[in-house]
Design a protein around this motif. Sequence first.
Motif, PDB file in Angstrom:
ATOM      1  N   THR A 258       0.802  -1.038  -0.055  1.00 45.16           N
ATOM      2  CA  THR A 258      -0.167   0.045  -0.256  1.00 45.16           C
ATOM      3  C   THR A 258       0.922   1.192  -0.050  1.00 45.16           C
ATOM      4  OG1 THR A 258      -1.818  -1.098   1.039  1.00 45.16           O
ATOM      5  CG2 THR A 258      -1.915   1.262   1.338  1.00 45.16           C
ATOM      6  N   SER A 259       1.912   1.305   0.802  1.00 43.40           N
ATOM      7  CA  SER A 259       2.512   2.599   0.841  1.00 43.40           C
ATOM      8  C   SER A 259       3.469   2.708  -0.129  1.00 43.40           C
ATOM      9  CB  SER A 259       3.383   2.354   2.371  1.00 43.40           C
ATOM     10  OG  SER A 259       4.466   1.585   2.300  1.00 43.40           O
ATOM     11  N   ALA A 260       3.853   1.661  -0.853  1.00 45.47           N
ATOM     12  CA  ALA A 260       4.803   1.843  -2.000  1.00 45.47           C
ATOM     13  C   ALA A 260       4.073   2.332  -3.103  1.00 45.47           C
ATOM     14  CB  ALA A 260       5.403   0.441  -2.319  1.00 45.47           C
ATOM     15  N   ILE A 261       2.839   1.685  -3.528  1.00 46.95           N
ATOM     16  CA  ILE A 261       2.038   2.249  -4.372  1.00 46.95           C
ATOM     17  C   ILE A 261       1.573   3.810  -4.389  1.00 46.95           C
ATOM     18  CG2 ILE A 261      -0.038   1.973  -5.590  1.00 46.95           C
ATOM     19  CD1 ILE A 261       0.198  -0.941  -5.211  1.00 46.95           C
ATOM     20  N   PHE A 262       1.383   4.141  -2.775  1.00 46.34           N
ATOM     21  CA  PHE A 262       1.046   5.286  -2.650  1.00 46.34           C
ATOM     22  C   PHE A 262       2.174   6.356  -3.007  1.00 46.34           C
ATOM     23  CE2 PHE A 262       0.133   8.912   0.067  1.00 46.34           C
ATOM     24  CZ  PHE A 262      -1.106   9.038  -0.146  1.00 46.34           C
TER      25      PHE A 262
END
Lengths: 382, 316
Positions: free
Chosen positions: B240-244
């Motif tokens: 999640t945090s990588a894509i964000f």
Amino acid sequence: MAAYIVKRVLQIVLTLFVFLTIVFFLVNAQPGDISRLYALDPNLPPETRAQMQELFGVNEPLWKQYLVHLKNTVTGDLGVSFSLYPRTVADVIKERLPRTLVLFLTATVVSFYLGFGLGKIIAWRRGGWVEYTSTLGGVTLYTVFTPWFGLMMIWLFAFKAGWFPIGKFLDPVVWQDAPSDANSIFNLMLATAVILSVIVFGVFLVTSKRRLGMARLLQVGSIGVSVLIVVGVWLSSGVGYLAWDIVKHMVLPIATLTLISFAGTMLLTRNSMLEVIREDYVLAARAKGLPEKAVRDRHVARNALLPVVTSFVFSLAFAIDGGVIIESIFSWPGMGQTLVAATVSEDLPLAVGTFVFVGLFVLLAHLAADILYAYLDPRVRY
Amino acid sequence: MVVDTGPVSDAPSLWRVRLGLAARSLKQNWSLFLQTRIGILGLVIICFYMLLALAHPILMNTVWDERTYDPVIGFAFDETEQPAPPSLSHPLGTDPLGRDILSQLMFSARSEFLLGLLAAVVTVCIGTMVGATAAYFGGLVDMLLMRLADIMIMMPGISILIVLSALMEVGHLELALLIGILSGFGGTGVVLKSQALSVVVKPYIEAARTSGGGTLHIILVHVVPNLLPLSFLYMMFTVTSAIFSEAVLSFLGLLDVRMSWGLMIHTTESAGYLLQVGEYWWLIFPASLSITLLCSSFYLLGRSLDEVVNPRLRRI
């Protein structure tokens, strides 16, 4: 307690030192120096370039530069901004830090209360449609692509409905013949906000020992009166319309920041509540025949608060990060927007200075949260 | 001394027992997972985007002409004005530079998955090793690793990525590594360490040590496998945090990538269509919704796995 705080402060100072070191070596790991920017300029003789290198001290050995960097950072001398020349970085930061603080503190506090209150409710109604919709909604808000969400808010409430201005800090037309400048008005507003929150805090401190009905009455009454007085003073001061202009510009970014950050607190409160619900004292409270609301608020929520406060630490850093994006979207001239703008225009002194300050700010927030936590939970004594 | 080689003949059956146990716990966990419903929703969304990502090369090789549908250098010659509204040949319309939006969306889905996977694997590898080592050795090693974690947690993630992108060329690979290092040495490492602390005091660790197991052997064979369920959970949150982060950085135009969902919105912004949400919805909604949906689906999956892995959250 005092020993704990001293230890924590020492740790923070050490961390800050490591942080500054990392920033310095990151910047210096790049090939060339500032004078490289002018290297291709044929009008610039080599002597001038050497002079420039001497001026910025980049011809010194690395360890000497490092010491100067440390000394300058500690004394607040962060250099001169390239893109806003001839303003110094410290000057730019002094202007923009309060703007970020207001935006972000308001949003964090509001979202904390909102998240905690909603989290309590959805933990109590496990398995119902309330839980599913609010979990889904919460996760969506928590992971929503922030620039898009901010954009939708602008489009809906500013562009289509026209209730709020589209981004920026103030409306230049309103300020054309203003008797004073934006910074002093904003600082006055800041002072008002601080006084108001001290009053609110004091009222809660005094009334917390009273009986419930009485306390509610006192709280609402005294807060209402002080808000009225503040509004009255601003209206009669003659610059009230300027303050109102800034407030209008603040509403939308704060609302957006609150909406994206309350969900994290809400979801965490729910999980924390679910863990506390299993404790024996909750069963005992129910067996005593206490009303559900009292069990929820006084026995479960009080104990579920601790991990939520811990995560407050993480949410502080998260809010600053969210602030970077929100500020860029709303063109709010705060630290985050300055960081992005300085980075895009390769204004290294300003970018590094802003970044150091954001780091410093997060460190202080961590310290505050640690002390708060030690105060809230007597079991914590490192 | 000759040792009786009896157990060797038992080895296959031992494996069978292990497999049986694994299958049983998988079945049990699966039924727990099914109860959470939100996890299923997440899984469905992830599968949908996976299909999109897989379908892109197939479509490019069969139906779609490369000159028209290439996500980066294509141009929709069949449209008279760009950006063109959705039509039969371009289901999601074209962007201001005449490129097919659907093709861009599908092409980017693959790199988002790769980025998320890589960041998650790096995070979990580092985090598991940090957690296991800190818990196993304790003392000075523990203190150093945890102070390092403090610093990493305090780093404002997006801000440091912004500054780094000014200092060096950051593409998908570098971003995944950076996120992995930041989160692996930081938050994920701390959480995994607290889990590892409860593992290293178990009797079988003591037994392994007394029977002469080396440090590395004990950490890799006895500690790390017991951290895997929790590591897997944190992989989801890292995705999640990588894509964000990728979306935000490429939206700000700071990433060195050919095409991504964030970059699609950046293109829209730099062409000046950002506030014409009603008239040019296909320039904004597909990419933004994809980012939001994929981020939240991984987060939902992580949360429901949390309820499976963490017994305290289960329904009484």
